[in-house]
Write a protein that holds these residues in place. Structure first.
Motif, mmCIF file in Angstrom:
data_model
loop_
_atom_site.group_PDB
_atom_site.id
_atom_site.type_symbol
_atom_site.label_atom_id
_atom_site.label_comp_id
_atom_site.label_asym_id
_atom_site.label_seq_id
_atom_site.Cartn_x
_atom_site.Cartn_y
_atom_site.Cartn_z
ATOM 1 N N LEU A 39 3.174 -1.574 4.799
ATOM 2 C CA LEU A 39 3.301 -0.337 4.025
ATOM 3 C C LEU A 39 2.198 0.648 4.399
ATOM 4 C CD1 LEU A 39 4.173 -1.675 0.447
ATOM 5 C CD2 LEU A 39 5.717 -1.180 2.356
ATOM 6 N N SER A 40 0.971 0.151 4.513
ATOM 7 C CA SER A 40 -0.151 1.042 4.794
ATOM 8 C C SER A 40 -0.054 1.654 6.180
ATOM 9 C CB SER A 40 -1.481 0.305 4.638
ATOM 10 O OG SER A 40 -1.604 -0.724 5.601
ATOM 11 N N MET A 41 0.639 0.988 7.101
ATOM 12 C CA MET A 41 0.820 1.558 8.436
ATOM 13 C C MET A 41 1.606 2.860 8.403
ATOM 14 S SD MET A 41 1.584 -1.845 10.728
ATOM 15 C CE MET A 41 0.385 -3.189 10.821
ATOM 16 N N SER A 42 2.347 3.104 7.322
ATOM 17 C CA SER A 42 3.075 4.366 7.176
ATOM 18 C C SER A 42 2.136 5.525 6.849
ATOM 19 C CB SER A 42 4.121 4.251 6.064
ATOM 20 O OG SER A 42 5.127 3.335 6.413
ATOM 21 N N LYS A 43 0.949 5.185 6.335
ATOM 22 C CA LYS A 43 -0.063 6.195 5.979
ATOM 23 C C LYS A 43 0.484 7.224 4.980
ATOM 24 C CE LYS A 43 -2.430 5.744 10.434
ATOM 25 N NZ LYS A 43 -3.406 4.786 9.908
ATOM 26 N N TYR A 91 8.096 -5.590 15.496
ATOM 27 C CA TYR A 91 8.241 -6.320 14.235
ATOM 28 C C TYR A 91 8.236 -5.336 13.065
ATOM 29 C CZ TYR A 91 7.651 -9.830 10.578
ATOM 30 O OH TYR A 91 7.835 -10.608 9.459
ATOM 31 N N VAL A 92 7.292 -4.433 13.058
ATOM 32 C CA VAL A 92 7.208 -3.456 11.973
ATOM 33 C C VAL A 92 8.440 -2.566 11.954
ATOM 34 C CG1 VAL A 92 5.859 -1.541 11.028
ATOM 35 C CG2 VAL A 92 4.695 -3.525 12.006
ATOM 36 N N GLN A 93 8.903 -2.140 13.122
ATOM 37 C CA GLN A 93 10.087 -1.285 13.190
ATOM 38 C C GLN A 93 11.313 -1.996 12.626
ATOM 39 O OE1 GLN A 93 10.414 -0.223 17.333
ATOM 40 N NE2 GLN A 93 8.417 0.807 17.355
ATOM 41 N N THR A 94 11.372 -3.304 12.844
ATOM 42 C CA THR A 94 12.525 -4.079 12.385
ATOM 43 C C THR A 94 12.456 -4.411 10.902
ATOM 44 O OG1 THR A 94 12.792 -5.096 14.567
ATOM 45 C CG2 THR A 94 13.780 -6.257 12.687
ATOM 46 N N TRP A 95 11.269 -4.825 10.440
ATOM 47 C CA TRP A 95 11.166 -5.421 9.113
ATOM 48 C C TRP A 95 10.696 -4.476 8.026
ATOM 49 C CZ3 TRP A 95 13.500 -9.835 8.171
ATOM 50 C CH2 TRP A 95 13.786 -10.683 9.251
ATOM 51 N N ARG A 96 9.980 -3.422 8.367
ATOM 52 C CA ARG A 96 9.527 -2.529 7.292
ATOM 53 C C ARG A 96 10.687 -1.881 6.534
ATOM 54 N NH1 ARG A 96 4.926 1.325 8.929
ATOM 55 N NH2 ARG A 96 6.570 2.419 10.047
ATOM 56 N N ALA A 98 -3.303 -14.010 -1.297
ATOM 57 C CA ALA A 98 -2.812 -12.646 -1.135
ATOM 58 C C ALA A 98 -1.963 -12.239 -2.331
ATOM 59 C CB ALA A 98 -1.992 -12.551 0.153
ATOM 60 N N LEU A 99 -1.919 -10.968 -2.567
ATOM 61 C CA LEU A 99 -1.178 -10.436 -3.702
ATOM 62 C C LEU A 99 0.186 -9.942 -3.240
ATOM 63 C CD1 LEU A 99 -4.073 -8.246 -5.153
ATOM 64 C CD2 LEU A 99 -3.637 -10.670 -5.546
ATOM 65 N N ALA A 100 1.169 -10.005 -4.123
ATOM 66 C CA ALA A 100 2.488 -9.520 -3.750
ATOM 67 C C ALA A 100 2.501 -8.011 -3.695
ATOM 68 C CB ALA A 100 3.529 -10.001 -4.741
ATOM 69 N N TRP A 101 2.947 -7.473 -2.561
ATOM 70 C CA TRP A 101 3.065 -6.051 -2.297
ATOM 71 C C TRP A 101 1.734 -5.331 -2.244
ATOM 72 C CZ3 TRP A 101 7.168 -5.494 0.050
ATOM 73 C CH2 TRP A 101 8.417 -5.918 -0.415
ATOM 74 N N GLY A 102 0.675 -5.866 -2.783
ATOM 75 C CA GLY A 102 -0.550 -5.099 -2.857
ATOM 76 C C GLY A 102 -0.415 -4.039 -3.930
ATOM 77 N N PRO A 103 -1.513 -3.364 -4.267
ATOM 78 C CA PRO A 103 -1.471 -2.395 -5.361
ATOM 79 C C PRO A 103 -0.438 -1.294 -5.176
ATOM 80 C CG PRO A 103 -3.742 -2.947 -4.833
ATOM 81 C CD PRO A 103 -2.888 -3.600 -3.782
ATOM 82 N N GLN A 104 -0.317 -0.751 -3.947
ATOM 83 C CA GLN A 104 0.624 0.351 -3.766
ATOM 84 C C GLN A 104 2.059 -0.100 -3.982
ATOM 85 O OE1 GLN A 104 1.268 2.178 0.175
ATOM 86 N NE2 GLN A 104 1.301 4.182 -0.820
ATOM 87 N N GLY A 105 2.440 -1.233 -3.412
ATOM 88 C CA GLY A 105 3.809 -1.698 -3.575
ATOM 89 C C GLY A 105 4.188 -1.906 -5.024
ATOM 90 N N HIS A 106 3.286 -2.491 -5.799
ATOM 91 C CA HIS A 106 3.582 -2.702 -7.217
ATOM 92 C C HIS A 106 3.696 -1.369 -7.966
ATOM 93 C CE1 HIS A 106 3.800 -6.977 -7.930
ATOM 94 N NE2 HIS A 106 2.783 -7.176 -7.117
ATOM 95 N N ALA A 109 4.469 10.476 -1.571
ATOM 96 C CA ALA A 109 5.248 10.588 -0.342
ATOM 97 C C ALA A 109 6.115 9.349 -0.132
ATOM 98 C CB ALA A 109 4.321 10.802 0.848
ATOM 99 N N TYR A 110 5.575 8.177 -0.476
ATOM 100 C CA TYR A 110 6.355 6.959 -0.295
ATOM 101 C C TYR A 110 7.534 6.914 -1.262
ATOM 102 C CZ TYR A 110 6.213 2.856 2.684
ATOM 103 O OH TYR A 110 6.456 1.955 3.691
ATOM 104 N N LEU A 111 7.330 7.400 -2.475
ATOM 105 C CA LEU A 111 8.441 7.438 -3.425
ATOM 106 C C LEU A 111 9.568 8.336 -2.921
ATOM 107 C CD1 LEU A 111 6.573 7.587 -6.844
ATOM 108 C CD2 LEU A 111 8.174 5.809 -6.111
ATOM 109 N N THR A 112 9.210 9.463 -2.342
ATOM 110 C CA THR A 112 10.226 10.343 -1.760
ATOM 111 C C THR A 112 11.025 9.601 -0.693
ATOM 112 O OG1 THR A 112 8.896 12.314 -2.190
ATOM 113 C CG2 THR A 112 10.591 12.489 -0.488
#
Length: 283
Positions: free
Chosen positions: A194-198, A252-257, A28-36, A203-206
């Motif tokens: 991250l992708s669960m935020s859609k 889990y997502v609510q806590t850790w995202r 697996a890649l760290a953060w995936g493309p969007q996170g990086h 928008a994610y940068l904001t």
């Protein structure tokens, strides 16, 4: 057997080998493309005018001459430059969780093969104006990526489960394998949460900009990458980080995202520190 059939045999063997490689599981890649990309974009926002000018000059001629545009280059080496990809494979992580998240270079980074040493080494290359432009550009690509890597907690986690890659996970709504699982903890932190935020990148940068800037470690070169990795690792040791049932609960997502998003924010802050020191020292 015809001459044509004989002549095509090597090509068929090469094609078969290539298809076989495509079927092999990749780590697996760290953060995936969007996170990086998000870490890189936040890093760019923190650059001084002088550092931005130097980065822009180095990036000239790239297909996407921006920091987000090169943020995933180091992961793409597996396909685009397998030799360099293999040589740099260990530079993406450092395993600290077995040792209570304390970094010891002799133990954890033999021969400089870990993310901590790679950030320092590549930052030094980037800062050296006497080196060829191509070397400094490559170092810039590595630095942007590896700073992101050390802020993904599982890239500083346990060695015994390969940073959560071997911790299998069932995620409701995702296809399952015959064993009942369909993902793993590393992949969840890389991209699934991250992708669960859609949200798209803008928008994610904001969203990330609204996170109060946490306390940052270190300044200048060499970067305090060891401290960043230790802090990331400490998240892995927190109770509940590993889902106890191997099945993802919505809580889990609510806590850790939010913590994952804070790590992205920190990654951007630290990336700006490193690049400002390397590209425009003293300014």
């Amino acid at each position: 057997m015809t001459a044509t059939h004989t002549a095509n045999a090597p090509a068929r063997r090469l094609l078969g080998a290539a298809l076989a490689l495509l079927c092999l599981p990749l780590p697996a890649l760290a953060w995936g493309p969007q996170g990086h990309r998000l870490v890189a974009a936040l890093g760019w926002e923190g650059l001084t005018p002088a550092a931005r000018a130097e980065a822009t000059a180095l990036l000239a001629g790239e297909p996407d001459p921006t920091l987000p545009g090169i943020a995933n280059w180091a992961d793409e080496l597996r396909a685009n430059d397998p030799d360099l990809g293999k040589r740099s494979a260990k530079w993406h992580y450092v395993n600290l969780a077995e040792d209570d998240c304390h970094y010891d270079a002799a133990r954890d980074c033999r021969n400089g093969d870990c993310a901590v040493a790679a950030i320092a080494a590549q930052s030094a290359i980037l800062a050296d104006r006497g080196r060829p432009r191509a070397e400094r550009l490559q170092a810039l690509k590595f630095v942007v990526h590896f700073v992101g890597d050390v802020h993904q907690p599982l890239h500083a986690g346990y060695a015994h489960d390969k940073g959560g890659n071997d911790f299998q996970l069932a995620i409701p709504g995702q296809p399952e394998r015959p064993d009942g699982y369909g993902s793993n903890l590393h992949s969840l932190w890389d991209s699934s949460m991250l992708s669960m935020s859609k949200l798209n990148d803008a928008a994610y940068l904001t969203r990330l900009r609204k996170i109060a800037v946490p306390q940052v470690r270190g300044a200048g070169l060499p970067a305090d990458a060891a401290g960043w990795a230790e802090d990331s690792c400490k998240l892995v040791l927190q109770p509940g980080f590993y889902p106890p049932t191997h099945k993802l609960d919505p809580s889990y997502v609510q806590t850790w995202r939010p913590l994952a998003e804070t790590q992205l924010r920190l990654g951007g802050e630290h990336l700006a520190q490193v690049l400002n020191a390397a590209l425009a020292p003293g300014r």
